[in-house]
Design a protein around this motif. Structure first.
Motif, PDB file in Angstrom:
ATOM      1  N   VAL A   1       1.603 -34.062 -24.686  1.00 34.15           N
ATOM      2  CA  VAL A   1       0.320 -34.147 -25.405  1.00 34.15           C
ATOM      3  C   VAL A   1      -0.780 -33.470 -24.595  1.00 34.15           C
ATOM      4  O   VAL A   1      -1.585 -32.684 -25.126  1.00 34.15           O
ATOM      5  N   THR A   2      -0.824 -33.745 -23.284  1.00 40.31           N
ATOM      6  CA  THR A   2      -1.860 -33.125 -22.442  1.00 40.31           C
ATOM      7  C   THR A   2      -1.663 -31.611 -22.355  1.00 40.31           C
ATOM      8  O   THR A   2      -2.626 -30.840 -22.416  1.00 40.31           O
ATOM      9  N   LEU A   3      -0.420 -31.194 -22.236  1.00 36.17           N
ATOM     10  CA  LEU A   3      -0.156 -29.753 -22.205  1.00 36.17           C
ATOM     11  C   LEU A   3      -0.678 -29.094 -23.483  1.00 36.17           C
ATOM     12  O   LEU A   3      -1.324 -28.037 -23.429  1.00 36.17           O
ATOM     13  N   ARG A   4      -0.417 -29.698 -24.611  1.00 35.74           N
ATOM     14  CA  ARG A   4      -0.865 -29.122 -25.885  1.00 35.74           C
ATOM     15  C   ARG A   4      -2.402 -29.083 -25.935  1.00 35.74           C
ATOM     16  O   ARG A   4      -2.993 -28.071 -26.305  1.00 35.74           O
ATOM     17  N   ARG A   5      -3.043 -30.177 -25.494  1.00 34.61           N
ATOM     18  CA  ARG A   5      -4.521 -30.202 -25.504  1.00 34.61           C
ATOM     19  C   ARG A   5      -5.087 -29.105 -24.605  1.00 34.61           C
ATOM     20  O   ARG A   5      -6.055 -28.433 -24.952  1.00 34.61           O
ATOM     21  N   ASN A   6      -4.506 -28.969 -23.410  1.00 29.49           N
ATOM     22  CA  ASN A   6      -4.953 -27.919 -22.475  1.00 29.49           C
ATOM     23  C   ASN A   6      -4.849 -26.554 -23.149  1.00 29.49           C
ATOM     24  O   ASN A   6      -5.779 -25.740 -23.119  1.00 29.49           O
ATOM     25  N   LEU A   7      -3.688 -26.291 -23.756  1.00 31.03           N
ATOM     26  CA  LEU A   7      -3.446 -24.955 -24.322  1.00 31.03           C
ATOM     27  C   LEU A   7      -4.346 -24.680 -25.517  1.00 31.03           C
ATOM     28  O   LEU A   7      -4.839 -23.556 -25.681  1.00 31.03           O
TER      29      LEU A   7
END
Ligand SMILES: NC(=O)c1ccc[n+]([C@@H]2O[C@H](COP(=O)([O-])OP(=O)(O)OC[C@H]3O[C@@H](n4cnc5c(N)ncnc54)[C@H](OP(=O)(O)O)[C@@H]3O)[C@@H](O)[C@H]2O)c1
Length: 287
Positions: free
Chosen positions: A234-240
């Protein structure tokens, strides 16, 4: 020893200062238009000559020019007969091979390279930081290695041997460890500025200092934190998504580094297996 420094720039001058302190004699330095002033400041009373003149009186000639001209400078000295009294010619490049000194080898002079594994942005910084640095030494025989190791130690360094054909790989590692840390820091600073963080570099400094301290204390695998090692898709997706909106040029480097972080985390068995698929799914979508 009587040393000549051909290319008395940041590295050449700082090594000359350190070798002088260790008792060696600098019989001459050479370089371009900025060299006389630099020499007057850091190496007072050392003659500033052309490359041929500096090399002629030396036992050891150190070429510390930019990499691109090591070969032609060496050829110039060999053709002029300036290496007749020199036992050895050394270059200070991390990536160039000993073939750059072929002209010296062809007139019977021993060739080696002595590369301080340190960043040298100025002469002053280099004089301070080279002592304690590691030095990569490459030579054709034991006598060459022993000379390189002695000069590295006399500059306060910690020598190790590296094969000529491995130098570009060795240097690529140094580029990652130093230059790309700087580059990634510049990107992080810019992103924090865009996000509205006051004094972005100052805000990042304690984080970076603690990170490097941890890496050196427990090793990279243990020191790694963040979304990849947590399996936090989830955090990776938000960052990207945020990067795609505000800094699209940062998406590719982020994904490439996340791939490496995930691989590092997996090698040390730290990614929760149940979350690994979701992380991979996000990265594939943005790759
Ligand atoms: N800087 C680093 O962090 C670092 C670290 C480790 C190893 N090295 C290696 O050390 C070597 C020198 O790098 P550096 O950073 O010290 O370079 P630098 O500061 O640019 O110094 C280069 C020196 O070579 C002179 N020079 C330039 N072209 C020349 C030519 N055609 N003939 C004769 N002299 C010439 C320059 O003269 P002027 O200044 O008068 O123009 C200067 O004295 C390179 O092989 C580099 O890869 C660099």
């Amino acid at each position: 020893m009587d040393l000549a420094i051909v290319g008395a720039g940041r590295v050449g001058t700082s090594l000359a200062v350190l070798w002088r302190r260790a008792g060696h004699r600098i019989v001459g330095v050479a370089g371009g238009a900025a060299t006389p002033e630099r020499a007057a400041r850091f190496l007072p009373d050392v003659p500033v000559l052309d490359a041929v003149g500096a090399a002629t009186a030396a036992e050891v000639v150190v070429i510390a020019t930019p990499d691109a001209v090591i070969e032609s400078v060496c050829e110039e000295m060999a053709k002029a007969g300036a290496l007749e009294t020199a036992g050895s010619v050394i270059h200070a490049s991390g990536a160039a091979g000993l073939d750059a000194l072929e002209a010296a080898a062809s007139v019977g002079v021993s060739t080696l390279s002595v590369h301080p594994l340190q960043t040298c942005p100025t002469v002053e910084a280099a004089v301070e930081r080279i002592p304690g640095a590691s030095f990569a030494v490459t030579a054709n025989d034991d006598a060459g290695y022993e000379l390189g190791e002695r000069l590295a130690r006399d500059a306060g360094g910690r020598p190790f041997r590296i094969a000529d054909e491995r130098k570009p790989l060795y240097h690529a590692a140094a580029v990652f460890a130093s230059n790309y840390v700087v580059t990634v820091t510049a990107l992080a600073e810019e992103l924090e500025r865009t996000a509205g963080v006051p004094d972005p570099l100052g805000a990042l400094t304690p984080l970076q200092e603690a990170t490097l301290a941890n890496v050196h204390r427990v090793g990279p695998a243990e020191a790694l934190t963040g979304p990849a090692v947590r399996g936090d898709a989830v955090t990776l997706r938000r960052n990207l998504e945020a990067l795609a909106l505000h800094a699209p040029e940062a998406v590719r480097p982020y994904v490439a580094l996340a791939d490496l972080a995930l691989a590092l985390a997996e090698r040390s068995g730290r990614v929760p297996p149940e979350d690994r698929g979701a992380v991979e799914e996000v990265l594939v979508r943005w790759r």
